[in-house]
Motif scaffolding. Sequence first.
Motif, short mmCIF file in Angstrom:
data_model
loop_
_atom_site.label_atom_id
_atom_site.label_comp_id
_atom_site.label_asym_id
_atom_site.label_seq_id
_atom_site.Cartn_x
_atom_site.Cartn_y
_atom_site.Cartn_z
N MET A 286 3.33 4.10 -22.18
CA MET A 286 3.38 4.05 -20.36
C MET A 286 3.07 5.90 -20.17
N LYS A 287 1.92 6.22 -19.81
CA LYS A 287 1.88 7.61 -19.34
C LYS A 287 2.51 7.88 -18.31
N LYS A 288 2.70 9.05 -17.89
CA LYS A 288 3.45 9.67 -17.03
C LYS A 288 2.60 9.57 -15.78
N VAL A 289 3.11 9.23 -14.53
CA VAL A 289 2.34 9.14 -13.32
C VAL A 289 3.12 10.46 -12.54
N THR A 290 2.21 11.59 -12.36
CA THR A 290 3.09 12.45 -11.37
C THR A 290 2.33 12.62 -10.08
N ILE A 291 2.80 13.71 -9.44
CA ILE A 291 2.32 13.88 -7.99
C ILE A 291 0.54 14.74 -8.24
N ASN A 292 0.59 15.17 -9.46
CA ASN A 292 -0.68 15.67 -9.73
C ASN A 292 -1.85 14.73 -10.11
N SER A 293 -1.45 13.71 -11.00
CA SER A 293 -2.34 12.62 -11.25
C SER A 293 -2.55 11.99 -9.91
N VAL A 294 -1.75 11.39 -9.12
CA VAL A 294 -2.01 10.96 -7.51
C VAL A 294 -2.97 11.80 -7.09
N ALA A 295 -2.72 13.41 -6.89
CA ALA A 295 -3.60 13.95 -5.88
C ALA A 295 -4.79 13.94 -6.55
N SER A 296 -5.03 14.14 -7.74
CA SER A 296 -6.56 14.40 -8.25
C SER A 296 -7.25 12.94 -8.14
N TYR A 297 -6.56 11.93 -8.25
CA TYR A 297 -6.94 10.54 -8.32
C TYR A 297 -7.49 10.25 -6.77
N ALA A 298 -6.80 10.79 -6.08
CA ALA A 298 -6.95 10.41 -4.37
C ALA A 298 -7.99 11.47 -3.99
N GLY A 299 -8.24 12.53 -4.65
CA GLY A 299 -9.09 13.45 -4.12
C GLY A 299 -8.39 14.60 -3.16
N VAL A 300 -7.18 14.66 -3.03
CA VAL A 300 -6.28 15.41 -2.19
C VAL A 300 -5.49 16.37 -2.86
N SER A 301 -4.82 17.29 -2.17
CA SER A 301 -3.82 18.22 -2.62
C SER A 301 -2.72 17.73 -2.88
N LYS A 302 -1.59 18.26 -3.95
CA LYS A 302 -0.50 17.77 -4.05
C LYS A 302 0.38 17.67 -2.90
N LYS A 303 -0.04 18.94 -2.05
CA LYS A 303 0.97 18.97 -0.79
C LYS A 303 0.58 17.61 0.02
N THR A 304 -0.51 17.25 0.14
CA THR A 304 -0.74 16.23 1.11
C THR A 304 -0.09 15.01 0.51
N VAL A 305 -0.15 14.73 -0.76
CA VAL A 305 0.36 13.54 -1.22
C VAL A 305 1.92 13.68 -0.95
N SER A 306 2.40 15.03 -0.88
CA SER A 306 3.82 14.87 -0.87
C SER A 306 4.19 14.66 0.59
N ARG A 307 3.24 15.02 1.54
CA ARG A 307 3.57 14.66 3.01
C ARG A 307 3.62 13.19 3.34
N VAL A 308 2.63 12.62 2.44
CA VAL A 308 2.48 11.11 2.66
C VAL A 308 3.90 10.57 2.08
N LEU A 309 4.32 11.00 1.09
CA LEU A 309 5.68 10.68 0.32
C LEU A 309 6.91 10.75 1.25
N ASN A 310 6.87 11.68 2.15
CA ASN A 310 7.77 12.03 2.97
C ASN A 310 7.76 11.67 4.41
N ASN A 311 6.69 10.84 4.59
CA ASN A 311 6.39 10.55 5.84
C ASN A 311 6.20 11.46 6.96
N GLU A 312 5.62 12.64 6.50
CA GLU A 312 5.44 13.90 7.28
C GLU A 312 4.49 13.52 8.48
N PRO A 313 4.38 14.10 9.56
CA PRO A 313 3.21 14.04 10.31
C PRO A 313 2.19 14.92 10.00
#
Lengths: 337, 337
Positions: free
Chosen positions: B1-28
């Motif tokens: 089981m490889k670790k899935v971090t915010i960085n992997s999500v970010a690069s996979y989705a082609g966005v910055s990790k801050k944006t991922v964080s925003r989605v995570l926290n339901n920020e506007p």
Amino acid sequence: MKKVTINSVASYAGVSKKTVSRVLNNEPNVSDATREKVLKVFKELDYTPNPIARGLAQNRSFIIGCIYDNPSKSYITRVQTGALAACQGNNYNLLIHPCDLRGDALISNIEHLLHSSRLDGLVLTPPFSDFKVLVDFLKRKKIPYARVASAVLEDDSISVRSNDEQGAFEITEHLIKLGHKAIAFIKGHPDHSATEQRFKGYRRALSTHGIEFNERLVEEGNFSYHSGVDSARSILDLTPRPTAVFASNDYMAAAVLKLATQRQLKVPNDISIAGFDNAPIARHIWPGLTTIAQPVEEMTKQAVTKLIEHIGDPQEQPYQVTLEARLITRESTAQVK
Amino acid sequence: MKKVTINSVASYAGVSKKTVSRVLNNEPNVSDATREKVLKVFKELDYTPNPIARGLAQNRSFIIGCIYDNPSKSYITRVQTGALAACQGNNYNLLIHPCDLRGDALISNIEHLLHSSRLDGLVLTPPFSDFKVLVDFLKRKKIPYARVASAVLEDDSISVRSNDEQGAFEITEHLIKLGHKAIAFIKGHPDHSATEQRFKGYRRALSTHGIEFNERLVEEGNFSYHSGVDSARSILDLTPRPTAVFASNDYMAAAVLKLATQRQLKVPNDISIAGFDNAPIARHIWPGLTTIAQPVEEMTKQAVTKLIEHIGDPQEQPYQVTLEARLITRESTAQVK
DNA sequence: TTCAACCCTGACACCGGTGTCATAATGTGA
DNA sequence: TCACATTATGACACCGGTGTCAGGGTTGAA
């Protein structure tokens, strides 16, 4: 209350934070003078390391999970007491997680728990202690775990149990020595390995004393009070009525007692009743229940202590111990008339 | 089981990790398209944020502490059940921490707990719910807390209680309506505010029905089974013997029942017995205890839910609720003869 | 058409620790 | 005295997220 971090300590002591970290973790390669100095600053500033930051850096949470699916609340309480005793001395915390053994989602539930809480290890209490699917899963994922009150001792894990088979043997023998020959037995929950063990002890006592085993005297319970009521009904309806009942735990024994009393039977004069576990209820009712005292707290405490050691040092040896169960005689059993 | 971090999500989705964080926290301020895309990647990669890292960044632990010092294990179990129910939906964990109310070290004990585990909040269960020293300390340190089953409603905190006074009134009135006039009362632990409340309800019922209060019928208990035995002894020795006993909780009532039965008294024919709490033991003994059902789980669940809301948004309003207690009649009370 | 206001997004520092590695200081043997 | 091993220490990246802020793109009113 201003925050005291490793940085404040470091600058106050005039060393780098890495050195502070070394002192914190008792690492070698720190001169005695430096170590003394840093330790003094710890006291002066009343510094406590932030477990969250440590956890992030070491990928640890300092939390042990305790999972259970047990109808006996008092059993759970005792497990918690033992687990807490082990955690407290080691700066670990205890997270409690009730869940369904039977649910198909069990593994994914546990997986989510582990993933989302980053638990360092798991304490498996009955019936999980012998639940192969889960144990295999943990082994495969290399999650440290300890088993409490499991039936089988494996070679390579931490497991603390008590001798259920012997306990059941002794209490059955106690009844036999009081002259009982027709001794009914109420089984526990089929998912719990203790169920089989206690049944074995019962049968061994019978055969040791030359009493023929009688299938009709055995009822299927599930450790809950309610199941005890159902089993009690069947048993008390038998003709001839058995002179004694041995229930696999105290809740079910209490149910037998309640039903017998409702039916105007005198316990122990008309019928003797024995339980197992020495739950609080065993001494809260009249007559008090003859039962087997299991060292639940001690078992759990040892299991968790070893688990924490193992987490700190994965090379740590496996630990396999069987503690003794003890017969406690109270007023619910007497010489057969 | 490889670790899935915010960085992997970010690069996979082609966005910055801050944006991922925003989605995570339901920020506007995230476009719908981006949000969708990130959410899809969450699913595909089966991503769960690391609570430890979040905790470090936000200085939160996502752990609620539950402190208690209560002789009634079943009460604690019910509290835990309610607290867990509230935690589970909110990705919070529950840390259980038994401790001594009377110890001089209480405050420093709690301080150490808060400091070393970085708890986000505390649930105070009786007798801590009304322990002024502790409440003041938490207020001063600005530690979020919620009180369960406290006697007094303050203006500015989270507090969920049930109406002990009214419950005690109703059960006493129930006895009075059965014709009882000499109703003994066993008090609870003096540190618990419920003790005073239940006593008040008892006295109010007496005076409402024109029965004179008799000091000699009142015994001091402490909620433990053992204290119930002592009180029961005094009460059963009285001449004339009271026709009913109302104990402040079910454990003490069970003790009265046990002693009465030992003395060959028939319950309820010779004496009626009533308890409080609707603990499991109330229905595990014969005769079953007439008692007051308190919604302990529900109280705790509401308290913890509000506490978690408050932690997430400190502007959250205080929350003051009183839930209803309910009379449950069983076999232990009957018309006086 | 222009400019302010607003929305989206990402770069970067930061939370408070630990791991890695380079380097300075000290010790050791020839 | 010199070459080399050993010990003590710190600089720096990193764990996996969040907060701050700046900049590019749109929108709407002037």
